[in-house]
Design an enzyme around this catalytic site. Sequence first.
Site: not given
Length: 216
Positions: A13, A87, A126, A159, A170
Amino acid sequence: MRMVLLGAPGAGKGTHCKRIVDQYGLLHLSSGDILRRERAEGSELGKQAQGYMDAGALVPDDLIVEMMSKAVKAAPASGYVLDGFPRTVNQAEALDRSLEDGDAGIDVVMNLLVDDGVVVERITGRRSCPQCGAVYHVVNMPPKQEGVCDHDGAALVQRPDDTAEVVKNRLATYYEQTKPVVDYYRARRTVHDVDGNADADAVAALLFEKLDALKG
Ligand code: AMP
């Protein structure tokens, strides 16, 4: 154009919103980015959000709805792309209530579909730049020099919620609370599904093709 981009964590996203806003001159409204900014500034909202974020849980709806309603109201007439919001079904309903023309206030809903295995591989690889926010992947989108931002030379970081353990939470949170948002929109309008498993350029080409067709 006012657009919502849906998808699991790691679906791409953020990456695609950046491309879409550049291509179509829209504002990128990412609830995750706004929350991370609030945390970095040490605001009351940031402090309230941090425990939930680090555990891979959702920040309570009332905090998010207030934060995002403000952001949407301040957005330019040319439009915006919502990334990471809504969400929950509660948030989607609150967004519709806050828009002047209700559920007609959103023009386009896109849904990025990505397999769970791809999500885990993307998120754990990431890395991002703490200074400019640029996002990389150790294998799929590496910086020119390992661990260093191409734009400003800052050391890249992972992160805290991108570890394998938190990613599991998640994903579970996504299936429980966020996937119903896709059904919420499907009951009210066309949701444009886009296969997000391929590499970023191929997925961006699919998204642009759909968006160009919708713009007419
Ligand atoms: P993201 O960068 O979109 O993956 O968001 C990072 C974290 O911020 C999420 O795991 C949640 O803890 C929190 N968050 C972001 N957007 C929302 C939202 N719309 N509702 C609740 N929590 C959110």
